[in-house]
Design an enzyme around this catalytic site. Structure first.
Site, PDB file in Angstrom:
ATOM      1  N   GLU A 100       0.824  -1.216   0.000  1.00 24.63           N
ATOM      2  CA  GLU A 100       0.000   0.000   0.000  1.00 24.63           C
ATOM      3  C   GLU A 100       0.852   1.257   0.000  1.00 24.63           C
ATOM      4  OE1 GLU A 100       1.558   0.648   3.719  1.00 24.63           O
ATOM      5  OE2 GLU A 100       0.935  -1.269   2.918  1.00 24.63           O
ATOM      6  N   ASP A 101       2.030   1.200   0.620  1.00 30.37           N
ATOM      7  CA  ASP A 101       2.897   2.370   0.702  1.00 30.37           C
ATOM      8  C   ASP A 101       3.366   2.823  -0.675  1.00 30.37           C
ATOM      9  OD1 ASP A 101       4.598   0.191   0.255  1.00 30.37           O
ATOM     10  OD2 ASP A 101       5.197   0.106   2.349  1.00 30.37           O
ATOM     11  N   ASN A 102       3.809   1.868  -1.480  1.00 32.73           N
ATOM     12  CA  ASN A 102       4.262   2.206  -2.819  1.00 32.73           C
ATOM     13  C   ASN A 102       3.115   2.685  -3.695  1.00 32.73           C
ATOM     14  OD1 ASN A 102       4.999   1.208  -5.833  1.00 32.73           O
ATOM     15  ND2 ASN A 102       6.837   1.823  -4.732  1.00 32.73           N
TER      16      ASN A 102
END
Length: 464
Positions: free
Chosen positions: A276-278
């Site tokens: 999710e961060d990327n």
């Protein structure tokens, strides 16, 4: 009249020449990327000045909501969390989120809240299922309760310097925020390069530490210096909630006529992704046409007990995730590694100049190692100590370099990943679904790996 045999002979002699030249051109491109990462590390991390915001009045600086997802007793947990309670910044709050009231992290949280009563800290107990990603499910309630627009999301195994928040807000909310006269895009996200330290003397931990502090760091810094696309690891990221509420993870540009998009927006929209961060970083970059920036701080990543099999499966997982997100970059990844790049360059030099590989290969690895050691020294603010510590590092570095190609070859042909005791299938754009059966393959059946049910393994998309 040219004989056809002459044409065939000319063609067969031209191909090796083209391949030899190509291998050398590629080698110098990759070497240049490594040198760029080394130069960036020296320029950015060897001096970390104190921000004026560190001593500013609370009313004069932007508020920040710090979000930390927790599960179990991670390595160095107390010190990791305490580093956010001691920030030199006068206007922030902390949300510490756990899924269960019986979570082992809660006593640590309560002790820190009692120790720092002047800090606005909140415990959030209970996850909300908004997707397959448990980190997002864990964070969503804190995300909705956050008072401030600026969010700082840190994984539970990350420790930061006291001045990190102030310096990061300087970057995110400083003069760079407004469009520059040249038309440079506004900064939407500030991230920090991971710098690992092993808390356990296990083989996998030392290999992970050597990888993150050298090859990963130099390429991460080089790619972000070139900045032709989003490249973000989610261990420590600052961004604005107001920006996140405008994106949905489709990576389609937001325009005045796209307001009717039915896709959910905000943090919940990224619960369907394993990384999710990327995806958040990519959405801010591509949907809003905004950019990212690194501060001069590192995210100190505590690496707990990790076996060789743990390391293997961690790398397999993220190669398979990246394959479905950035296929071309994942496909050429082996050619960026020291072993493959060095072998190809040595063959090219032997063909063009008659230089024997035994003469080039040692020089190649010595150059590669020297660059990596310099990057390590820049991030750590000191060189690796001589003696046993150096030899442990050298052994771990050598194993990492030698394992890179075999791990990639195993990972590239599959789409299943094992994560927190469950098997998932990675789909297009990094979305995941539960696998119907165990498809982990021969390596797992032979070597196995321990379950991590009592640990929270933070999600990240390392440019591993």
């Amino acid at each position: 009249m040219v004989d056809s045999e002459d044409e065939d002979g000319a063609g067969s002699s031209t191909l090796p020449l083209i391949l030899a030249i190509t291998s050398l051109v590629w080698y110098f491109i990759i070497l240049s990327m490594g040198l760029l990462g080394c130069w960036t590390a020296r320029k950015r991390y060897r001096l970390r000045p104190r921000s004026p915001l560190a001593s500013a009045d609370p009313a004069s600086i932007p508020g920040v909501s710090i979000l930390r997802p927790l599960k179990g007793l991670d390595a160095n947990l107390y010190e990791n969390l305490e580093s956010t309670f001691t920030q030199e910044y006068s206007n922030y709050e902390i949300f510490l989120s756990v899924e269960s009231e019986h979570d082992q992290a809660l006593p640590v949280v309560k002790e820190l809240i009692a120790k720092y009563p002047h800090v606005k800290a909140h415990m959030v107990i209970g996850a909300e299922n908004v997707g397959s990603n448990p980190k997002v499910n864990n964070l969503i309630r804190a995300y909705r309760q956050a008072t401030y627009d600026i969010l700082w999301v840190l994984d539970s195994n990350v420790m930061v310097d006291r001045g990190t928040l102030a310096r990061s807000v300087d970057v995110l909310d400083g003069p760079q925020t407004a469009a520059a006269p040249s038309g440079r895009r506004r900064i939407a996200l500030v991230h920090h390069v991971p710098f690992a330290f092993a808390t356990e003397q296990t083989l996998g931990s030392h290999i992970e530490q050597a990888f993150l502090n050298t090859n990963h760091a130099k390429m991460y810094l080089a790619i972000n210096t070139v900045a032709i696309d989003s490249c973000v690891v989610g261990k420590s990221n600052l961004y604005r909630k107001s920006d996140l509420e405008r994106v949905d993870g489709t990576l389609k540009p937001v325009t005045p006529t796209s307001g009717d998009r039915s896709q959910q927006r905000g943090l919940a929209a990224f619960g369907r992704f394993l990384a999710e961060d990327n995806m958040i970083a990519s959405a801010l970059w591509k949907e809003l046409d905004l950019r990212h920036e690194l501060s001069c701080d590192v995210a100190r990543n505590a690496v707990g007990s990790m076996s060789l099999a743990d390391y293997f499966w961690r790398r397999v997982r993220w190669i398979r995730v990246r394959k479905h997100m950035v296929f071309a970059a994942t496909l050429v990844e082996p050619f960026t590694e020291s072993v493959v790049a060095g072998v190809l360059a040595s063959l090219g030099l032997r063909y063009l100049l008659g230089l024997p590989p035994w003469l080039f290969i040692p020089l190649h690895f010595l150059t590669w190692l020297s660059i990596d050691l310099d990057v390590y020294a820049s991030l750590a603010a000191h060189p690796i100590p001589s003696g046993a510590t150096f030899w442990k590092f050298l052994g771990a570095w050598s194993l990492r370099e030698g394992m890179a190609l075999p791990i990639w070859l195993y990972a590239i042909w599959g789409s299943t990943v094992d994560w927190r005791g469950k098997t998932y299938v990675v789909m297009r754009n990094g979305e995941v679904k539960r696998a119907s059966r165990d498809a982990r393959g021969w390596f797992r059946r032979i070597f196995g790996t321990k379950e991590r049910g009592q640990e929270y393994e933070p999600l990240e998309l390392a440019q591993d």
